[in-house]
Design a protein around this motif. Structure first.
Motif, PDB file in Angstrom:
ATOM      1  N   LEU A   1       0.895  -1.263  -0.042  1.00  0.00           N
ATOM      2  CA  LEU A   1       0.031  -0.018  -0.068  1.00  0.00           C
ATOM      3  C   LEU A   1       0.869   1.117   0.342  1.00  0.00           C
ATOM      4  CD1 LEU A   1      -2.986   0.910   0.405  1.00  0.00           C
ATOM      5  CD2 LEU A   1      -2.347   1.428   2.781  1.00  0.00           C
ATOM      6  N   LYS A   2       1.965   1.347   0.889  1.00  0.00           N
ATOM      7  CA  LYS A   2       2.742   2.374   0.852  1.00  0.00           C
ATOM      8  C   LYS A   2       3.610   2.692  -0.354  1.00  0.00           C
ATOM      9  CE  LYS A   2       5.659   4.900   4.154  1.00  0.00           C
ATOM     10  NZ  LYS A   2       5.693   5.240   5.428  1.00  0.00           N
TER      11      LYS A   2
ATOM     12  N   GLY B   1       7.156  12.820  -3.532  1.00  0.00           N
ATOM     13  CA  GLY B   1       7.709  14.004  -3.118  1.00  0.00           C
ATOM     14  C   GLY B   1       6.671  14.658  -2.165  1.00  0.00           C
ATOM     15  N   GLN B   2       5.346  13.883  -1.738  1.00  0.00           N
ATOM     16  CA  GLN B   2       4.349  14.544  -1.150  1.00  0.00           C
ATOM     17  C   GLN B   2       4.578  13.727   0.191  1.00  0.00           C
ATOM     18  OE1 GLN B   2       1.647  14.582  -4.617  1.00  0.00           O
ATOM     19  NE2 GLN B   2       0.890  16.339  -3.283  1.00  0.00           N
ATOM     20  N   GLU B   3       5.354  13.531   1.114  1.00  0.00           N
ATOM     21  CA  GLU B   3       5.290  12.640   2.240  1.00  0.00           C
ATOM     22  C   GLU B   3       4.277  13.068   3.050  1.00  0.00           C
ATOM     23  OE1 GLU B   3       8.252  13.951   0.889  1.00  0.00           O
ATOM     24  OE2 GLU B   3       9.085  11.952   0.206  1.00  0.00           O
ATOM     25  N   LYS B   4       3.965  14.261   3.315  1.00  0.00           N
ATOM     26  CA  LYS B   4       3.018  14.707   4.170  1.00  0.00           C
ATOM     27  C   LYS B   4       1.596  14.115   3.710  1.00  0.00           C
ATOM     28  CE  LYS B   4       0.866  17.536   7.551  1.00  0.00           C
ATOM     29  NZ  LYS B   4      -0.430  16.835   7.628  1.00  0.00           N
ATOM     30  N   LEU B   5       1.280  14.257   2.731  1.00  0.00           N
ATOM     31  CA  LEU B   5       0.019  13.703   2.159  1.00  0.00           C
ATOM     32  C   LEU B   5       0.149  12.071   2.448  1.00  0.00           C
ATOM     33  CD1 LEU B   5      -1.546  14.947  -1.241  1.00  0.00           C
ATOM     34  CD2 LEU B   5      -1.200  12.436  -0.923  1.00  0.00           C
ATOM     35  N   ILE B   6       1.007  11.440   2.102  1.00  0.00           N
ATOM     36  CA  ILE B   6       1.134  10.018   2.185  1.00  0.00           C
ATOM     37  C   ILE B   6       1.047   9.581   3.538  1.00  0.00           C
ATOM     38  CG2 ILE B   6       2.811   8.031   1.841  1.00  0.00           C
ATOM     39  CD1 ILE B   6       4.051   9.548  -0.576  1.00  0.00           C
ATOM     40  N   GLU B   7       1.517  10.384   4.486  1.00  0.00           N
ATOM     41  CA  GLU B   7       1.479  10.023   5.837  1.00  0.00           C
ATOM     42  C   GLU B   7       0.082  10.399   6.437  1.00  0.00           C
ATOM     43  OE1 GLU B   7       2.803  12.412  10.125  1.00  0.00           O
ATOM     44  OE2 GLU B   7       4.346  12.472   8.278  1.00  0.00           O
ATOM     45  N   ASP B   8      -0.677  11.274   5.867  1.00  0.00           N
ATOM     46  CA  ASP B   8      -2.091  11.388   6.151  1.00  0.00           C
ATOM     47  C   ASP B   8      -2.896  10.416   5.735  1.00  0.00           C
ATOM     48  OD1 ASP B   8      -1.604  14.116   7.249  1.00  0.00           O
ATOM     49  OD2 ASP B   8      -2.190  15.335   5.479  1.00  0.00           O
TER      50      ASP B   8
ATOM     51  N   MET C   1      -1.808   7.296   5.255  1.00  0.00           N
ATOM     52  CA  MET C   1      -1.559   6.064   6.066  1.00  0.00           C
ATOM     53  C   MET C   1      -2.171   6.020   7.441  1.00  0.00           C
ATOM     54  SD  MET C   1       0.090   4.262   4.017  1.00  0.00           S
ATOM     55  CE  MET C   1       0.710   2.747   5.272  1.00  0.00           C
ATOM     56  N   LYS C   2      -2.529   7.359   8.170  1.00  0.00           N
ATOM     57  CA  LYS C   2      -3.094   7.524   9.204  1.00  0.00           C
ATOM     58  C   LYS C   2      -4.584   7.453   9.235  1.00  0.00           C
ATOM     59  CE  LYS C   2      -0.017  11.045  11.411  1.00  0.00           C
ATOM     60  NZ  LYS C   2       0.175  12.433  11.707  1.00  0.00           N
TER      61      LYS C   2
ATOM     62  N   GLU D   1      -9.095   3.949  10.056  1.00  0.00           N
ATOM     63  CA  GLU D   1     -10.699   4.294  10.193  1.00  0.00           C
ATOM     64  C   GLU D   1     -11.068   3.969   8.775  1.00  0.00           C
ATOM     65  OE1 GLU D   1     -12.685   8.489   9.067  1.00  0.00           O
ATOM     66  OE2 GLU D   1     -10.766   8.838   9.956  1.00  0.00           O
ATOM     67  N   GLU D   2     -10.650   3.884   7.495  1.00  0.00           N
ATOM     68  CA  GLU D   2     -11.354   3.475   6.514  1.00  0.00           C
ATOM     69  C   GLU D   2     -11.439   2.122   6.440  1.00  0.00           C
ATOM     70  OE1 GLU D   2      -9.800   6.598   2.937  1.00  0.00           O
ATOM     71  OE2 GLU D   2      -8.325   5.018   3.743  1.00  0.00           O
ATOM     72  N   ILE D   3     -10.572   1.230   7.186  1.00  0.00           N
ATOM     73  CA  ILE D   3     -10.547  -0.103   6.860  1.00  0.00           C
ATOM     74  C   ILE D   3     -11.610  -0.660   7.980  1.00  0.00           C
ATOM     75  CG2 ILE D   3      -9.009  -1.108   8.626  1.00  0.00           C
ATOM     76  CD1 ILE D   3      -7.620  -2.704   6.332  1.00  0.00           C
ATOM     77  N   ALA D   4     -11.794  -0.256   8.974  1.00  0.00           N
ATOM     78  CA  ALA D   4     -12.928  -0.435   9.929  1.00  0.00           C
ATOM     79  C   ALA D   4     -14.085  -0.637   9.291  1.00  0.00           C
ATOM     80  CB  ALA D   4     -12.792   0.537  11.003  1.00  0.00           C
ATOM     81  N   HIS D   5     -14.656  -0.304   8.046  1.00  0.00           N
ATOM     82  CA  HIS D   5     -15.911  -0.125   7.712  1.00  0.00           C
ATOM     83  C   HIS D   5     -16.278  -1.146   6.494  1.00  0.00           C
ATOM     84  CE1 HIS D   5     -17.287   3.836   9.082  1.00  0.00           C
ATOM     85  NE2 HIS D   5     -15.991   4.136   8.884  1.00  0.00           N
ATOM     86  N   TRP D   6     -15.115  -2.252   6.639  1.00  0.00           N
ATOM     87  CA  TRP D   6     -15.439  -3.242   5.611  1.00  0.00           C
ATOM     88  C   TRP D   6     -16.608  -4.210   6.129  1.00  0.00           C
ATOM     89  CZ3 TRP D   6     -15.658  -8.452   7.003  1.00  0.00           C
ATOM     90  CH2 TRP D   6     -15.246  -8.930   8.448  1.00  0.00           C
TER      91      TRP D   6
END
Length: 210
Positions: A133-134, A143-150, A152-153, A157-162
Motif C-alpha cells: 500500500l505504501k 515527493g508528497q510525504e505529508k500527504l502520504i502520511e495523512d 496512512m494515518k 479508520e477506512e478499513i474499519a468499515h469493511w
C-alpha cells in the motif's frame, strides 16, 4: 418499473492506494455495459487526470450550489476536499439498462445504501499488506510525504468499515482481483449471493491494522 429491472449499481471502495480506481476503470474498459459514475470534486487534478473523464473538477462554490439544489445522491469530505455523485447521469444510465460503477469511499456508500429504490451491490478492496500500500502511494504522490502520511494515518479508520460491504476482496494480484469481482457481479445479476468468509477477512484486517 423498478430500477432493478433496469441497470444495477456496483460500488468499489477501499483505503487510499488499494486499487479501487484501477479496478473500476478495468471493469468499464472490458465491459461495454458498465458505465462509471464520474464524481464531482473540489480537489486539484493530478497529472494525467482529465476533466469529465476522471472527475468533474469544480470550484467549492459550484459544489455547494449542487448540494443546495439536492443534485447529489451522495457527497462527502475526504482529505479536505469534497466529492459527490450527481443523480441525473446515474438515473439515465440505469434507464438505458446500463450497470453503473461507483469509485467512492465508505461515507458515500452509507448514503447510497439509504436509497432503497436502487439496486446496489458493494465491494470493499483490501491491499495485500501495508508495505505494498505504501509503495503504491509513494508512486502516486512522489515527493508528497505529508500527504502520504495523512493517508496512512486514515487507513485504520477506512478499513474499519469493511463489515458494511456485501463483498470484500484482496487486491494482491490485479488480474485475479478483477476476475473475482467480475465473477461476483455476474452472480449478483442472476440473483445469486456469495457467502463471505468472515473469519478469513477478519484475520486479514487484523494483520493490516496491527
Amino acid at each position: 418499473m423498478s430500477l432493478h429491472k433496469k441497470g444495477m449499481m456496483f460500488v468499489l471502495s477501499s483505503p487510499s492506494g488499494a486499487g479501487k480506481t484501477t479496478l473500476t476503470k478495468k471493469l468499464a474498459k472490458n465491459n461495454t455495459n458498465f458505465k462509471i459514475s464520474v464524481s464531482h470534486t473540489t480537489r486539484t487534478p493530478r497529472t494525467n487526470e482529465i476533466n469529465g473523464e476522471d472527475y468533474f473538477f469544480v470550484k467549492k462554490e459550484e459544489f455547494n450550489s449542487l448540494v443546495e439544489n439536492n443534485s447529489f445522491f451522495e457527497y462527502a469530505k475526504i482529505f479536505n476536499n469534497f466529492y459527490g455523485t450527481l443523480k441525473e447521469p446515474v438515473l439515465n444510465f440505469l434507464n438505458e439498462k446500463k450497470d453503473v460503477l461507483f469509485d467512492i469511499d465508505w461515507q458515500g456508500t452509507q448514503q447510497l445504501k439509504k436509497l432503497s429504490q436502487l439496486s446496489l451491490v458493494t465491494f470493499f478492496i483490501l491491499p495485500p499488506n501495508i508495505k505494498t500500500l505504501k509503495e503504491r502511494l509513494l508512486n502516486r504522490h512522489k515527493g508528497q510525504e505529508k500527504l502520504i502520511e495523512d493517508r496512512m494515518k486514515k487507513f485504520n479508520e477506512e478499513i474499519a468499515h469493511w463489515t458494511e460491504y456485501d463483498h470484500v476482496v484482496i487486491n494482491d494480484d490485479l488480474e485475479e482481483c478483477y476476475n473475482k469481482i467480475y465473477q461476483i457481479i455476474q452472480q449478483e445479476k442472476k440473483g445469486i449471493k456469495e457467502k463471505r468468509n468472515i473469519d478469513l477477512i477478519t484475520k486479514k484486517v487484523e494483520e493490516l491494522t496491527k
